[in-house]
Write a protein that holds these residues in place. Sequence first.
Motif, mmCIF file in Angstrom:
data_model
loop_
_atom_site.group_PDB
_atom_site.id
_atom_site.type_symbol
_atom_site.label_atom_id
_atom_site.label_comp_id
_atom_site.label_asym_id
_atom_site.label_seq_id
_atom_site.Cartn_x
_atom_site.Cartn_y
_atom_site.Cartn_z
ATOM 1 N N ILE A 107 41.980 18.776 -9.443
ATOM 2 C CA ILE A 107 41.162 17.837 -8.673
ATOM 3 C C ILE A 107 41.959 17.244 -7.521
ATOM 4 N N ASP A 108 41.348 17.144 -6.382
ATOM 5 C CA ASP A 108 41.961 16.508 -5.227
ATOM 6 C C ASP A 108 42.178 15.034 -5.540
ATOM 7 N N ALA A 109 43.430 14.586 -5.431
ATOM 8 C CA ALA A 109 43.755 13.203 -5.776
ATOM 9 C C ALA A 109 42.969 12.195 -4.948
ATOM 10 N N GLY A 110 42.544 12.587 -3.763
ATOM 11 C CA GLY A 110 41.790 11.676 -2.912
ATOM 12 C C GLY A 110 40.302 11.706 -3.157
ATOM 13 N N SER A 111 39.882 12.528 -4.080
ATOM 14 C CA SER A 111 38.453 12.659 -4.340
ATOM 15 C C SER A 111 37.905 11.395 -4.984
ATOM 16 N N ARG A 112 36.689 11.041 -4.590
ATOM 17 C CA ARG A 112 36.032 9.861 -5.153
ATOM 18 C C ARG A 112 35.710 10.074 -6.627
ATOM 19 N N ASP A 113 35.602 11.343 -7.047
ATOM 20 C CA ASP A 113 35.233 11.658 -8.428
ATOM 21 C C ASP A 113 36.446 11.991 -9.290
ATOM 22 N N PHE A 114 37.659 11.666 -8.819
ATOM 23 C CA PHE A 114 38.868 12.044 -9.552
ATOM 24 C C PHE A 114 38.891 11.446 -10.959
ATOM 25 N N ALA A 115 38.648 10.147 -11.075
ATOM 26 C CA ALA A 115 38.692 9.490 -12.379
ATOM 27 C C ALA A 115 37.641 10.063 -13.326
ATOM 28 N N LYS A 116 36.456 10.323 -12.793
ATOM 29 C CA LYS A 116 35.384 10.893 -13.611
ATOM 30 C C LYS A 116 35.760 12.288 -14.092
ATOM 31 N N ALA A 117 36.346 13.095 -13.190
ATOM 32 C CA ALA A 117 36.741 14.457 -13.551
ATOM 33 C C ALA A 117 37.857 14.440 -14.591
ATOM 34 N N GLN A 118 38.805 13.525 -14.447
ATOM 35 C CA GLN A 118 39.893 13.438 -15.416
ATOM 36 C C GLN A 118 39.346 13.080 -16.803
ATOM 37 N N TYR A 119 38.398 12.188 -16.842
ATOM 38 C CA TYR A 119 37.767 11.817 -18.111
ATOM 39 C C TYR A 119 37.045 13.027 -18.721
ATOM 40 N N GLN A 120 36.370 13.800 -17.869
ATOM 41 C CA GLN A 120 35.645 14.984 -18.337
ATOM 42 C C GLN A 120 36.616 16.038 -18.862
#
Length: 212
Positions: free
Chosen positions: A129-142
């Motif tokens: 995941i791109d660290a600057g992505s707005r969905d980074f935290a959501k993707a990490q949780y997924q």
Amino acid sequence: MKHVQPWFVGATLRAIAQHVQKTSQIFTALDVADWDEALKGQPGKARLALQRMANHKLVEPCELPITRTLAKLEPRWKLTAKGLGTCRAILQAQPGAALPDATALSTRLWALLRSRKTLTSEEAASTLIDAGSRDFAKAQYQIGGYLRAWEKLVPDVVKVSARRVEGCKRYVMVKDGGVRPPPTKASAIPPMPAPSAHPAPLVQSVKHEARA
């Protein structure tokens, strides 16, 4: 509430669905173990699954003419009409011929785990995941959810190491699980119908000549 079957039952159903097309086709637990990556080297798991399937009248044992061989006998099985219908439904829901979506997060995560063998959710997120992505935290949780699901659903393929990395669980692929990622939730493993009141007997028969 539906009873969730063990992972090896789902793997056995999947393997048979992909390799058996008619009720007259005969197979053994050794065949099933060869057909599915998660069951490789574990014919005992396939035997347990086939016996469970027999209790649900999805498969039935095959009898063979008496022979003079002294070799240890391997039970042979074939699908019932009910079992064939179940397998066809599985193929329609999860077509085995199609490769997984290469862009899906679960597919990319599975490929990364196969490549590195050990992984934490943080390491995976940093790579995928791109660290600057707005969905980074959501993707990490997924990602963490996928890894936890695989550790529970395919425990012979993915395990949690006793060693943690900065407080994060470290997931280890102990053997190759193939290119297709496992289900990410128990409901993806097809439930089995209500069992028969009288389980099918286990009939002993000879191995395939090729395995003798």
